[in-house]
Structure formats: structure tokens, C-alpha cells
Design a protein around this motif. Structure first.
Motif, PDB file in Angstrom:
ATOM      1  N   TYR A 250       0.837  -1.201   0.000  1.00  0.00           N
ATOM      2  CA  TYR A 250       0.000   0.000   0.000  1.00  0.00           C
ATOM      3  C   TYR A 250       0.867   1.243   0.000  1.00  0.00           C
ATOM      4  CZ  TYR A 250      -3.856   3.123   1.116  1.00  0.00           C
ATOM      5  OH  TYR A 250      -4.791   4.118   1.073  1.00  0.00           O
ATOM      6  N   ASN A 251       0.532   2.180  -0.843  1.00  0.00           N
ATOM      7  CA  ASN A 251       1.271   3.439  -0.915  1.00  0.00           C
ATOM      8  C   ASN A 251       0.451   4.531  -0.230  1.00  0.00           C
ATOM      9  OD1 ASN A 251       2.269   5.962  -1.737  1.00  0.00           O
ATOM     10  ND2 ASN A 251       3.137   5.101  -3.618  1.00  0.00           N
ATOM     11  N   GLU A 252       0.918   4.938   0.942  1.00  0.00           N
ATOM     12  CA  GLU A 252       0.184   5.926   1.751  1.00  0.00           C
ATOM     13  C   GLU A 252      -0.066   7.213   0.969  1.00  0.00           C
ATOM     14  OE1 GLU A 252      -0.994   5.780   4.817  1.00  0.00           O
ATOM     15  OE2 GLU A 252      -0.088   3.968   5.683  1.00  0.00           O
ATOM     16  N   GLU A 253       0.929   7.630   0.195  1.00  0.00           N
ATOM     17  CA  GLU A 253       0.833   8.907  -0.510  1.00  0.00           C
ATOM     18  C   GLU A 253      -0.254   8.905  -1.576  1.00  0.00           C
ATOM     19  OE1 GLU A 253       4.696  10.398  -2.018  1.00  0.00           O
ATOM     20  OE2 GLU A 253       5.387   9.834   0.000  1.00  0.00           O
ATOM     21  N   THR A 254      -0.252   7.854  -2.399  1.00  0.00           N
ATOM     22  CA  THR A 254      -1.205   7.827  -3.518  1.00  0.00           C
ATOM     23  C   THR A 254      -2.555   7.235  -3.105  1.00  0.00           C
ATOM     24  OG1 THR A 254      -0.457   5.639  -4.214  1.00  0.00           O
ATOM     25  CG2 THR A 254       0.644   7.542  -5.217  1.00  0.00           C
ATOM     26  N   GLY A 255      -2.565   6.460  -2.020  1.00  0.00           N
ATOM     27  CA  GLY A 255      -3.794   5.774  -1.637  1.00  0.00           C
ATOM     28  C   GLY A 255      -4.083   4.555  -2.495  1.00  0.00           C
ATOM     29  N   THR A 258       0.765  -0.522  -4.914  1.00  0.00           N
ATOM     30  CA  THR A 258       1.698  -0.755  -6.019  1.00  0.00           C
ATOM     31  C   THR A 258       1.854  -2.269  -6.137  1.00  0.00           C
ATOM     32  OG1 THR A 258       3.530  -0.538  -4.465  1.00  0.00           O
ATOM     33  CG2 THR A 258       3.012   1.387  -5.800  1.00  0.00           C
TER      34      THR A 258
END
Ligand SMILES: [Fe+2]
Ligand SMILES: [Fe+2]
Ligand SMILES: [Fe+2]
Lengths: 312, 95
Positions: A250-255, A258
């Protein structure tokens, strides 16, 4: 009217989100593009019946059997709606069927994988129908009217397909250790082919840009693939199963999640006819068509008889 | 020829592109082009449509109401064709 004027009007309609209907003027390439996409979609529904039909007689309970039977019947109907939509553009039904049987026409690569255990039926409903739904919900807004209407009807019917699949996955994932292992094995085999269902990555997609401009496609392959991954991860977690991708995070920035690189070599091999079941699928379709010839003849003879009776 | 003998046409109107044609009624006309003109005058006077279909009523093949039970009953107990027949936990989101 001059073609440039017609084309200008057509583009304005697309711009305004107006649907194109069968009798409206349209560029030749718009027609061809739609025929190609709609007929491929139709073929996928039809060939898609085969991997699952394999398990109808061996379903583990009556509940599972009627569900699977009803699902496979739906897919036949979806094929019909889509062939009919392609026919509004001037495509011939017999030609489309011939193109499928001769190997000229393509269908979704996913149906060239084998269904080796009952857990595959769960994984197909959950993942394959899940991916199809992601794609088809987006297509409800496609610019060609008959295609859009067929998609709306299909989407209404698809919901149960995914739910019955996920119900099977729950039964197995929360069952005995052996059942859980089968569920995990099915997820392992179906995960990557399901991601491939969205087609080549955007930079390699041949038909994409024109299709996007004409609003035949509303979202790119990669956008839809991402949407599918994002909503499916939590469903796997609930089952206590592991998605076979060490790079998934999970990519916190993009939500967004990946995920790892798709094996495109495999994708192109399967698409070009070299998947594990390509030959078997086309042979089964051809055989069904040939074996059904006497039914079509009998129907014609019966119609003729009835016509004669009405005259007499 | 009196208009008594003019055939009956069923009229279908598409209210806007994107929606299916919908049956709105019928009318008599000497031929199909006239049926379209008359349908425009009768059924499309207030922007009801963008496209008209007319079909000679004799060409419509309808199911027999007597057959209703045989045709529609069998679907009634097949509740497994509906999404609600299957249990999916709330935690996993809409399916
Ligand atoms: Fe389908
Ligand atoms: Fe589909
Ligand atoms: Fe389906």
C-alpha cells in the motif's frame, strides 16, 4: 453532406457525451473499432463458458450446481446481447462466429487457462468476473448506444457471478486446512492472468488512444487494473489468503497499491494462441457448432412445416 | 381507397440518444413513410423524441396471455439467479 461536416458533427456529439446510434453517421474507423471490440467481447463471453462448464457435473452440492449452471447460462446470454450489438454496425453473425472458429478473432486470454480443482470455480467468480465487472461498469458509459445498453444489462446480471464465487472462496478458506490450501493454490494460479485481463500496459496498447478519443473506452487499461487491485486486496485479506506478489504494498501517498511487474511475455504467448488451453477451447467451440448442425436443420424443417400448415 | 383500409402501425420513440426506442402507441397510415410523418405529428410535438420506428402491427408477434404461466412461472423459484441469494461479508466492500 460533406464528410468533413459530418465528421465535425460526429466529434461534437462525442464531445457533448451524446451517444452514437446505429443510423447516425460515423467514421469508418469508429465502426470498425467498435465491431472489433464488441465481437471480441462477445467471443469472450462464449468461450468463457467452457472452463466453468467443466465443473457443472462435479459441483459439490446442489446449491453450488444450480448457481454455476445459472452463471454459465447468463454468459451465453451476454454473448448474445453483444453479438446483436455488433450486428447493428453491419457485422454478420455467421462471419463473427467463423472468425472465432478459424482463430482469426481474439477473445480474452484468461479463458485459455485450465480449471484443475473446484476452488478454481470460486477464484474465477471472485477474480475473473470481478475484473470483468470493473471493465464492464466503465463500459456502461461507452459512446456507442447499443454497446452501452448491452453493458448495463450485463452488469446487472454479473453481480451474482462474483458473489457466488466469493461465497465458494469463503467456504474453502474457512474450511479444513486442505480446503484452504486449495483456495490459496487457486488464487496463486488465477491472480496474474486476472490482471492481464485488462490488456497491455498503456504505453504498449495499440488501439487505446483512438478508442479513448472516441470514448469507446473511458479509462485506460492501467487505470482499470489499478482499480481492480485496490478493491481486491482487502477481499483476499478477509479470506486469510496471500496474493502471490511479493512487491504488492500500500502506498500511503497515492492511496493505491503498487504491484509487481506482469509477465507480458506470457500474456503475448497466450494471446497469440500458445496458452495452455487455446487449442482445446477452439476445438470445443467448433465441435459444439458442428454437433449442433442437426438442431438448426431440424428447426428449419419444423418452421417450414408450420408455414405449410398455415397456408393449407 | 378509404382510410378504413389503411394498415395499423405501432410507433416506437427514442427520447434521446443512448436510450432504447419505447412503444408509445399506434396509428393508421397509407404506408410506412406516412406513418413516420404522422407519428412525428402525433407523438413528437413536445420534444418527445429524436428517432421514430414504425412497425406494421401485423408484423408484431406477441406471446399468448394463456401461456403466461408456462412462460414466466419457472423463473419464480430460481432465487439463486439473484445476487441477494449469496452471503458476502460487509467487510469486503460492495460486490
Ligand atoms: Fe458475462
Ligand atoms: Fe463479460
Ligand atoms: Fe460473469
Amino acid at each position: 453532406m460533406e464528410t468533413t461536416t459530418l465528421e465535425h458533427r460526429f466529434n461534437q456529439k462525442i464531445e457533448r457525451e451524446e451517444k452514437i446510434e446505429p443510423k447516425d453517421w460515423m467514421p469508418d474507423d469508429y465502426r470498425k473499432n467498435n465491431i472489433r471490440q464488441i465481437s471480441q467481447h462477445a467471443h469472450s463471453e462464449i468461450v468463457g463458458m467452457l472452463p466453468e462448464a467443466n465443473w457443472i457435473t462435479r459441483a459439490p452440492s446442489l446449491r453450488r450446481k444450480v448457481a454455476l449452471l445459472a452463471k454459465v447460462q447468463d454468459e451465453a446470454g451476454h454473448g448474445l446481447y453483444l453479438y446483436s450489438a455488433a450486428e447493428t454496425l453491419g457485422a454478420g453473425r455467421d462471419e463473427m462466429i467463423d472468425d472465432l472458429h478459424s482463430g482469426k478473432a481474439k477473445y480474452s486470454s484468461i479463458f485459455n487457462y485450465p480449471t484443475t480443482t473446484w476452488a478454481d470455480i470460486g477464484a474465477i467468480g471472485w477474480l475473473v468476473d470481478g475484473a470483468a465487472i470493473t471493465n464492464q461498469v466503465a463500459l456502461c458509459r461507452t459512446s456507442y448506444g447499443p454497446y452501452a445498453r448491452a453493458m448495463v444489462k450485463i452488469c446487472k446480471e454479473e453481480s451474482f457471478h462474483q458473489r457466488q464465487g466469493y461465497e465458494i472462496m469463503c467456504a474453502m478458506a474457512f474450511g479444513t486446512p486442505e480446503q484452504k490450501a486449495m483456495a490459496q493454490d487457486a488464487l496463486n494460479r488465477w491472480w496474474w492472468p486476472s490482471l492481464m485481463m485488462f490488456g497491455p500496459t498503456d504505453s504498449d496498447s495499440v488501439h487505446s488512444q483512438k478508442s479513448m478519443d472516441w470514448k469507446i473506452k473511458r479509462y485506460s487499461n492501467d487505470e482499470l487494473r489499478q482499480e481492480f487491485v485496490d478493491k481486491t486486496v482487502a477481499q483476499a485479506e478477509y479470506l486469510g489468503l496471500t496474493i502471490p506478489d511479493p512487491d504488492l504494498k500500500y502506498n500511503e501517498e497515492t492511496g493505491h497499491y503498487t504491484f509487481g511487474e506482469i509477465d507480458w511475455k506470457e500474456f503475448y504467448q497466450v494471446i497469440s494462441g500458445n496458452g495452455p488451453c487455446n487449442k482445446e477451447r477452439i476445438e470445443a467451440r467448433r465441435k459444439a457448432h458442428e454437433d449442433g448442425a442437426w438442431v438448426r436443420e431440424a428447426a428449419n424443417a419444423f418452421a417450414q412445416k408450420r408455414a405449410n400448415q398455415q397456408v393449407a | 381507397m378509404s382510410n378504413q383500409n389503411w394498415p395499423l402501425f405501432e410507433v416506437f420513440i427514442r427520447s434521446k440518444n443512448g436510450l432504447s426506442h419505447k412503444h408509445v402507441g399506434s396509428l393508421h397510415a397509407a404506408d410506412a413513410p406516412m406513418a413516420i410523418e404522422n407519428a412525428r405529428d402525433v407523438y413528437c410535438r413536445r420534444n418527445e423524441g429524436v428517432s421514430i420506428w414504425v412497425v406494421p402491427s401485423t408484423q408484431i408477434v406477441a406471446s399468448d396471455p394463456e401461456d403466461a404461466e408456462a412462460l414466466y412461472e419457472p423463473a419464480k423459484d430460481k432465487i439463486y439467479r439473484h445476487p441477494t441469494f449469496y452471503t458476502v461479508p460487509d467487510e469486503v466492500g460492495h460486490m
